[in-house]
Design an enzyme around this catalytic site. Structure first.
Site, PDB file in Angstrom:
ATOM      1  N   CYS A 110       9.296   4.523   4.445  1.00  0.00           N
ATOM      2  CA  CYS A 110       9.210   2.644   6.307  1.00  0.00           C
ATOM      3  C   CYS A 110       8.701   3.085   6.833  1.00  0.00           C
ATOM      4  O   CYS A 110       7.945   2.091   7.494  1.00  0.00           O
ATOM      5  CB  CYS A 110      10.568   2.835   6.691  1.00  0.00           C
ATOM      6  N   HIS A 234      10.758  -1.356  12.048  1.00  0.00           N
ATOM      7  CA  HIS A 234      11.179  -1.243  11.040  1.00  0.00           C
ATOM      8  C   HIS A 234      12.223  -1.580  10.896  1.00  0.00           C
ATOM      9  O   HIS A 234      13.750  -1.329  11.760  1.00  0.00           O
ATOM     10  CB  HIS A 234      11.163   0.433  10.584  1.00  0.00           C
ATOM     11  N   ASN A 264      17.070  -3.670   3.715  1.00  0.00           N
ATOM     12  CA  ASN A 264      15.788  -3.111   4.270  1.00  0.00           C
ATOM     13  C   ASN A 264      15.212  -2.799   2.993  1.00  0.00           C
ATOM     14  O   ASN A 264      15.380  -2.478   1.973  1.00  0.00           O
ATOM     15  CB  ASN A 264      16.879  -1.699   4.025  1.00  0.00           C
TER      16      ASN A 264
HETATM   17  O1  UT7 Z   1      15.182   3.375   6.266  1.00  0.00           O
HETATM   18  C1  UT7 Z   1      15.201   4.746   5.972  1.00  0.00           C
HETATM   19  C2  UT7 Z   1      15.926   4.643   7.262  1.00  0.00           C
HETATM   20  N1  UT7 Z   1      17.649   4.658   6.693  1.00  0.00           N
HETATM   21  C3  UT7 Z   1      18.464   4.045   7.995  1.00  0.00           C
HETATM   22  O2  UT7 Z   1      17.969   3.946   9.287  1.00  0.00           O
HETATM   23  C4  UT7 Z   1      20.119   4.216   7.830  1.00  0.00           C
HETATM   24  C5  UT7 Z   1      20.264   4.769   8.618  1.00  0.00           C
HETATM   25  N2  UT7 Z   1      22.061   4.972   8.941  1.00  0.00           N
HETATM   26  C6  UT7 Z   1      22.320   4.033   8.789  1.00  0.00           C
HETATM   27  O3  UT7 Z   1      22.229   2.600   9.079  1.00  0.00           O
HETATM   28  C7  UT7 Z   1      23.626   4.103   8.968  1.00  0.00           C
HETATM   29  O4  UT7 Z   1      24.396   5.328   9.551  1.00  0.00           O
HETATM   30  C8  UT7 Z   1      24.737   3.788   7.633  1.00  0.00           C
HETATM   31  C9  UT7 Z   1      24.803   2.361   7.678  1.00  0.00           C
HETATM   32  C10 UT7 Z   1      24.480   3.907   6.724  1.00  0.00           C
HETATM   33  C11 UT7 Z   1      26.116   3.614   7.557  1.00  0.00           C
HETATM   34  O5  UT7 Z   1      26.916   3.591   8.955  1.00  0.00           O
HETATM   35  P1  UT7 Z   1      27.970   4.071   9.841  1.00  0.00           P
HETATM   36  O6  UT7 Z   1      28.723   3.600  10.840  1.00  0.00           O
HETATM   37  O7  UT7 Z   1      27.217   6.071   9.969  1.00  0.00           O
HETATM   38  O8  UT7 Z   1      28.917   4.644   8.601  1.00  0.00           O
HETATM   39  P2  UT7 Z   1      29.610   6.052   7.950  1.00  0.00           P
HETATM   40  O9  UT7 Z   1      28.291   7.368   7.007  1.00  0.00           O
HETATM   41  O10 UT7 Z   1      29.840   7.191   9.023  1.00  0.00           O
HETATM   42  O11 UT7 Z   1      31.013   5.705   7.178  1.00  0.00           O
HETATM   43  C12 UT7 Z   1      31.966   5.715   7.824  1.00  0.00           C
HETATM   44  C13 UT7 Z   1      32.809   5.133   6.688  1.00  0.00           C
HETATM   45  C14 UT7 Z   1      33.396   5.953   6.089  1.00  0.00           C
HETATM   46  O12 UT7 Z   1      34.288   6.144   5.890  1.00  0.00           O
HETATM   47  P3  UT7 Z   1      35.253   7.141   6.024  1.00  0.00           P
HETATM   48  O13 UT7 Z   1      35.047   8.694   6.251  1.00  0.00           O
HETATM   49  O14 UT7 Z   1      35.359   7.512   7.358  1.00  0.00           O
HETATM   50  O15 UT7 Z   1      36.881   7.141   5.670  1.00  0.00           O
HETATM   51  C15 UT7 Z   1      32.557   5.586   4.671  1.00  0.00           C
HETATM   52  O16 UT7 Z   1      32.719   6.059   3.554  1.00  0.00           O
HETATM   53  O17 UT7 Z   1      32.159   3.813   6.380  1.00  0.00           O
HETATM   54  C16 UT7 Z   1      32.940   4.306   4.891  1.00  0.00           C
HETATM   55  N3  UT7 Z   1      31.481   3.620   4.024  1.00  0.00           N
HETATM   56  C17 UT7 Z   1      31.809   2.192   4.090  1.00  0.00           C
HETATM   57  N4  UT7 Z   1      32.636   1.329   4.336  1.00  0.00           N
HETATM   58  C18 UT7 Z   1      32.605   0.205   3.237  1.00  0.00           C
HETATM   59  C19 UT7 Z   1      30.262   3.900   3.498  1.00  0.00           C
HETATM   60  N5  UT7 Z   1      29.665   2.773   3.412  1.00  0.00           N
HETATM   61  C20 UT7 Z   1      30.320   1.733   3.083  1.00  0.00           C
HETATM   62  C21 UT7 Z   1      30.509   0.612   2.835  1.00  0.00           C
HETATM   63  N6  UT7 Z   1      31.742  -0.442   2.855  1.00  0.00           N
HETATM   64  N7  UT7 Z   1      29.626   0.227   2.447  1.00  0.00           N
END
Ligand code: UT7
Length: 309
Positions: A110, A234, A264
């Site tokens: 990215c 980004h 993204n």
């Molecule tokens: O360009 C390359 C660089 N990439 C990035 O910069 C991405 C960086 N990361 C992020 O943007 C975020 O970490 C995400 C958007 C990927 C995830 O958001 P988060 O607030 O960090 O959520 P999390 O991974 O901590 O997950 C929280 C909960 C989990 O459930 P439990 O374990 O709390 O029950 C996940 O399983 O959300 C769940 N979850 C979802 N729920 C509904 C993960 N993906 C989804 C989804 N829909 N699509």
């Protein structure tokens, strides 16, 4: 005579197929409200090839610049999703545009477009007069559409700029590049394979990487955050962008955003946000723009660009 690198043309390539969050919710255990609240993404565009999107963006950029194929001295395509492993996708773009110059792909994930800016600047200092720089991606080909933790995040697209040598001070004022290969395991895609990401860990690293890249680019350009008219980050997650902007001390009215309708798009995201801001009249001659990218690797990069002559 000093040589400076100015942006003289710009364009984007956008797939026609729109996938909304609601559409994804029909096949995945997710919802529009989760995706919007956690990422800022409302929809994404998918389709085409990396070549076709790059050609669309470049054709517009060359039109805006008013240049002919023979005027371009080098083509650099930043992509992490080439159409083939061999040859470089840039040569297929070169052929389609009728260029006769050298062409190469670079992959810094990215951060690729900002890495590309510094590569292009180096070539301009070495004597090239015009460089076509593109960020183009078809990430939808590398997604596991059954994995909600990645499928909702990415999209396809392209952004291109024509960079021109000039003795007029301005253009690219500074750039910085960084990589930390020890974090390779946080985002990767095997060959063949689909994208894997440890989202929460990437999130934390991304905020810091963006902040560091911005501070370094500002310092090298000998300016402060108050001098910046627009931050062009980004486009991975609106929470990453807002957290970094807050830490940098730049107001939310000074942030370029396309994430809500593109998702993204990796190396295409910064040029897409730049072109969108220019086309919306958010950029004026003399404005200082701060570009900041981070991504798989983890790589990061920052640049300060003075718009116009
Ligand atoms: O360009 C390359 C660089 N990439 C990035 O910069 C991405 C960086 N990361 C992020 O943007 C975020 O970490 C995400 C958007 C990927 C995830 O958001 P988060 O607030 O960090 O959520 P999390 O991974 O901590 O997950 C929280 C909960 C989990 O459930 P439990 O374990 O709390 O029950 C996940 O399983 O959300 C769940 N979850 C979802 N729920 C509904 C993960 N993906 C989804 C989804 N829909 N699509």
């Amino acid at each position: 005579m000093n040589r400076y690198t100015h942006v003289v043309g710009w364009g984007i390539g956008t797939p026609e197929r729109v996938i909304t969050n609601d559409e994804l919710s029909r096949t995945l255990d997710t919802s529009d409200s989760w995706i919007v609240e956690r990422t800022g993404i409302k929809e994404r565009r998918v389709g085409g090839s990396t070549k076709s999107l790059a050609v669309e963006a470049s054709t517009k950029a060359m039109e805006v610049a008013g240049v002919n194929p023979e005027d371009i001295d080098l083509l650099i395509l930043a992509t992490t999703t080439p159409d083939r492993t061999i040859p470089a996708t840039s040569v297929t773009v070169q052929e389609a545009l009728g260029l006769s110059c050298g062409a190469m792909d670079i992959n810094a994930a990215c951060s690729g477009f900002v890495y590309g800016l510094s590569m292009a600047h180096g070539q301009i200092l070495a004597g090239a007069n015009r460089v076509l720089l593109i960020g183009a991606e078809t990430l939808s080909r590398f997604l596991n559409w059954e994995d909600r933790s990645t499928a909702v995040l990415f999209g396809d697209g392209a952004g291109a700029v024509v960079l021109e040598a000039s003795d007029e001070p301005g253009g690219l004022l500074s750039y910085t590049m960084h990589a930390d290969g020890s974090l390779e395991h946080l985002i990767y895609c095997d060959i063949p394979g689909t994208i894997f990401m440890k989202g929460r860990e990437v999130f934390r690293k991304a905020v810091q990487a963006m902040e560091d890249a911005c501070h370094k680019a500002l310092e090298k350009a000998d300016c402060s955050i108050d001098d910046i008219s627009l931050l062009i980050p980004h486009q991975a997650n609106i929470r990453i962008i807002n957290t970094a902007a807050e830490r940098l001390g730049i107001g939310s009215e000074k942030i370029a955003e396309v994430l809500s309708w593109t998702g993204n798009t990796s190396s295409a995201s910064i040029p897409t946000a730049l072109v969108d801001a220019v086309e919306k009249g958010r950029v004026a001659d003399g404005d200082l723009l701060l570009l900041a990218g981070f991504g798989a690797g983890m790589t990061s990069a920052g640049a300060v660009l003075k718009w116009g002559a």
